[in-house]
Design a protein around this motif. Sequence first.
Motif, PDB file in Angstrom:
ATOM      1  N   ARG A  74       0.861  -1.205   0.000  1.00 53.44           N
ATOM      2  CA  ARG A  74       0.000   0.000   0.000  1.00 53.44           C
ATOM      3  C   ARG A  74       0.884   1.236   0.000  1.00 53.44           C
ATOM      4  O   ARG A  74       1.732   1.404   0.889  1.00 53.44           O
ATOM      5  N   ILE A  75       0.712   2.061  -0.981  1.00 58.73           N
ATOM      6  CA  ILE A  75       1.468   3.318  -1.098  1.00 58.73           C
ATOM      7  C   ILE A  75       0.452   4.458  -1.009  1.00 58.73           C
ATOM      8  O   ILE A  75      -0.474   4.539  -1.832  1.00 58.73           O
ATOM      9  N   ALA A  76       0.606   5.328   0.010  1.00 62.40           N
ATOM     10  CA  ALA A  76      -0.305   6.477   0.221  1.00 62.40           C
ATOM     11  C   ALA A  76       0.512   7.773   0.161  1.00 62.40           C
ATOM     12  O   ALA A  76       1.550   7.883   0.825  1.00 62.40           O
ATOM     13  N   VAL A  77       0.017   8.711  -0.626  1.00 62.68           N
ATOM     14  CA  VAL A  77       0.690  10.008  -0.764  1.00 62.68           C
ATOM     15  C   VAL A  77      -0.368  11.113  -0.585  1.00 62.68           C
ATOM     16  O   VAL A  77      -1.349  11.149  -1.342  1.00 62.68           O
ATOM     17  N   ARG A  78      -0.162  11.950   0.388  1.00 62.66           N
ATOM     18  CA  ARG A  78      -1.028  13.128   0.611  1.00 62.66           C
ATOM     19  C   ARG A  78      -0.255  14.370   0.159  1.00 62.66           C
ATOM     20  O   ARG A  78       0.850  14.624   0.645  1.00 62.66           O
ATOM     21  N   PHE A  79      -0.845  15.152  -0.719  1.00 67.55           N
ATOM     22  CA  PHE A  79      -0.123  16.306  -1.260  1.00 67.55           C
ATOM     23  C   PHE A  79      -1.100  17.467  -1.465  1.00 67.55           C
ATOM     24  O   PHE A  79      -2.308  17.258  -1.659  1.00 67.55           O
TER      25      PHE A  79
END
Length: 580
Positions: free
Chosen positions: A560-565
């Motif tokens: 699982r790869i999560a990126v908040r930007f």
Amino acid sequence: MTGGAEPAPSRPHAVFSGVRGRLLALATAATIPIAGIAGSNAWTAYQSALAQGPRNAMILREVAVARHGAAVETLREIVTGLALRGHLLDMSPEACDAQLARLRGLTPERYSNFWVLDPDGRLVCSGLPAPRGESYAHLDYVPAVRRSHAFEFGEFTIGMLSQRAVLPGVAPILGPDDTLRGMVGGSLFLGFFLRSDRGTQVAGDRSVWLIDQDGSVLPFGSAVAGALPPPDILARIGRNGEEEVRGRARDGTDHAWSAQELEPGLRLLVGLPVQAEVAAAQAALLRRLLELGLFLTGCLAAIVFGVEIAVSRPLRRLAARVRGWAPGSPLARDPKAAGPKEVRDLDRALAAAAAALTEREEALTGALRQRDLLMAEIHHRVKNNLQIVASLLNLQAGRLRSAAAQAEFAVARDRVQALATLHRHLYLHQSFERISLRPFLEELSRQLGDALGTGPDSGIAIRIAAEDIELSSDQAISLALLITESVSNAMRYAFPDGLGGTIDISLAVDGEEALLVISDDGVGLGGAEPNGDGLGLQLIEGFAAHLGGSAEIAGEHGTRIAVRFPIHHRSVEDTLRGAA
């Protein structure tokens, strides 16, 4: 032309925020000196009117002093003249009686009697029959003459011989060595003052009194006690010369009094009612103040009306035309062009500014159209070039015998193909600064699936759950590369040995931020890249940092790869600045 809503000003500020309110405030401030001068003049006139009563009382006093003072002065002169001659003491009592009787007979209506006393106050001779040797020492004027050796008036009294009210006056007969040889006296009928006063009326409503040294008051004519001043004023008025006073009489009416000392111990007081004068002065003051208020109100009303007609209305019409002006169109002309020169100049300046803005807008619109054409051509050429590069990479990979080398070329090809797809969306959707993500992600997923061999037979599915948001082209490039890298890694390493599964791509908006999650249900990080160099994960973290966020990677039950930007918004000013 519209703008943001401004907070409503407070009521006092709103009243004076317009031209009319400010000019009214200035005009009001300018009238303050005028109102001050006019008010001061009205007050001065009021005080002058109030002072007229004491002035009239002084004039009546002077008239009364001239009339009644003459009678008193004549009595003094007669008695003093007899005392200076001193011959009455050298005559026989009978001859002295006869001479004094003849003197009294000259003016019997004025003088009550004349008499001579010895130094002890006993009667020597008299113009009226009287017992010789009778003592007058108990009368007030006898000890007074003994002390002063000068003429003295007595108190108002009832004559011992005439039995009528009289004013006595006595002068000393002095010897060569200034010793007192005797006294000569005379008495003036007080009734003479009353008859004289009734015969020469000066003012029908004035009052005259004669006051002796004991404070006894003799009213003349129609004078009444209610018109007298209060006792404290009566006790002191006129004792130090001429004096005028205004105040409340004993009956409560407004009076003006004037007093003068006729002789030491004898004062003349004149009183004059000033109730009507005070009322007239107050009415005149109120009338002047009312006239001043009406004048200033009229001036301010004229100013307000003039400002409304000449300034406010032209400005409101101009403001309405400016609010109705739309960019790209000329400012409408005022069919009732009028008003001050400054308003007309402002109208012309706004019209010129609107024309200049229209020309500028047309120039910017043309520049934007030209830029759009250029950007479309650039993106099209970049897309074509990138597809050529991808094809060359694919051809080159086919000539390689090493599976690892072929895999690296395939990864490079996928990255280039992702960028080509991005540029194609940019020029197809005619938005060269921003891109709609959902259709782009759907095409990118299909493209990656085709390149990596996913499909119904492979057992691997790609699912997309993305909100249709827009991103800037800079962020879209990093996002496309990050997804390409993540999906490629999942396809190659998450499902070994023909294992099937699902790759989920989701993109959600949370306020001014976006959350990208790429997950799979494969073997997790334990089945990561066989070469073990970790380049894919480094690229993912690098692309996440370029987006303005960070990548959170978990690999326990799948990866699982999560990126908040943050979502970057390119402003209209930046767009226009780029086109200028």
